[in-house]
Write an enzyme that holds these catalytic residues in place. Structure first.
Site, PDB file in Angstrom:
ATOM      1  N   ASP A   1      56.638 -26.774 -21.452  1.00 48.59           N
ATOM      2  CA  ASP A   1      55.431 -25.941 -21.386  1.00 48.59           C
ATOM      3  C   ASP A   1      54.294 -26.592 -22.171  1.00 48.59           C
ATOM      4  O   ASP A   1      54.529 -27.287 -23.153  1.00 48.59           O
ATOM      5  CB  ASP A   1      55.758 -24.556 -21.964  1.00 48.59           C
ATOM      6  CG  ASP A   1      54.671 -23.532 -21.630  1.00 48.59           C
ATOM      7  OD1 ASP A   1      53.845 -23.799 -20.742  1.00 48.59           O
ATOM      8  OD2 ASP A   1      54.654 -22.473 -22.282  1.00 48.59           O
TER       9      ASP A   1
ATOM     10  N   ASN B   1      55.636 -19.992 -10.435  1.00 49.09           N
ATOM     11  CA  ASN B   1      54.577 -21.013 -10.386  1.00 49.09           C
ATOM     12  C   ASN B   1      53.865 -21.109  -9.034  1.00 49.09           C
ATOM     13  O   ASN B   1      52.777 -21.662  -8.932  1.00 49.09           O
ATOM     14  CB  ASN B   1      55.121 -22.404 -10.764  1.00 49.09           C
ATOM     15  CG  ASN B   1      55.355 -22.590 -12.251  1.00 49.09           C
ATOM     16  OD1 ASN B   1      56.170 -23.403 -12.664  1.00 49.09           O
ATOM     17  ND2 ASN B   1      54.651 -21.826 -13.085  1.00 49.09           N
TER      18      ASN B   1
END
Ligand code: FPP
Length: 248
Positions: A18, A66
């Protein structure tokens, strides 16, 4: 830096990569440039894992959620993935790395699926390390799929209700042939699991670092592994029980 104990390495490391976007923003670059830089960290962590002798490495490359990102970002991520797979094929073959994937891969663009399956096929005989990419992956969706398939097998008579154990359920997950992760690393300082390997991380040690993914290189990775080696894994037992067990 302290040295790693080669006898106490995690068998399976899973990573939530991330912070590409934040890294790019800090540098005044586009989010895509952040993902591009993130690929260097992927390469670095794969190499280091292989050098150390870690047998299983699983990377959360694209989550089910996503898909909600802006179209051009999704497209760029898919292009990067495609290019990464082609560029790394030789290194995987030279280093005994087997590629594997988990997730709803059928949702990926056809050309990415093609490169992915070709690479998986070509590296299928390698057995020094398994690199698993989680693509269009969601832990809840995985468990739901397992439940549906178990029900189908019950209806068809190949599975009996009393055969439903933890191990049996595990065998219906994408990760059926994999050990559960020993260590889960998350970069960029968020204290979240984000729908990653929900069933599999029941006893996993979690390591969260503020380092953004594009800055997560060998040294940061070794720090995470050292931290892991200092922990006492009890799996619900007491510390005394573990000490007695390891002595005897
Ligand atoms: C999180 O950063 C990262 C991702 C969405 C996936 C990780 C993708 C890569 C490292 C590149 C492609 C991967 C492979 C295996 C080739 P973010 O965009 O969520 O960062 P932010 O939270 O700072 O916005």
């Amino acid at each position: 830096m302290e040295r790693l104990n080669p006898d106490k390495l995690p068998r399976h490391v899973a990573v939530i990569m991330d912070g590409n976007g934040r890294w790019a923003k800090k540098k005044g670059l586009t989010r895509i440039a952040g993902h591009q830089k993130g690929i260097d960290s992927v390469r670095n962590v794969v190499r280091t894992s292989r050098e150390l002798g870690i047998r299983w490495l699983t990377l959360y490359a694209f989550s089910e959620e996503n898909w909600r990102r802006p179209k051009h970002e999704v497209k760029a991520l898919m292009n990067l993935l495609n290019r990464f797979l082609k560029a790394e094929r030789k290194e995987m073959l030279d280093n005994g790395i087997r590629l594997n994937c988990i997730g709803q891969v059928e949702k990926l663009p056809p050309e990415v699926q093609k490169t992915l399956w070709q690479t998986i096929e070509r590296t299928s005989q390698n057995n020094d390390m398994t690199l698993t990419l989680a693509l269009s992956y969601g832990g809840r969706q995985e468990i739901l799929g397992a439940v549906r398939n178990m029900l189908k097998d019950i209806e068809e008579g190949t599975l009996k209700e009393k055969q439903i154990t933890e191990d049996r359920l595990s065998s219906y997950l994408y990760t059926a042939d994999m050990p559960d992760p020993d260590l889960l690393i998350r970069t960029s300082g968020e204290y979240r699991i984000s729908n990653f390997l929900l069933w599999q991380i029941a006893y996993t040690e979690i390591y969260i670092t503020p380092t953004l993914w594009p800055d997560f290189h060998k040294e940061r990775y070794l720090e995470a592994l050292l931290d892991y080696q200092k922990r006492e894994r009890r799996f619900g037992s007491t510390g005394e029980q573990i000490a007695r067990h390891t002595k005897g």
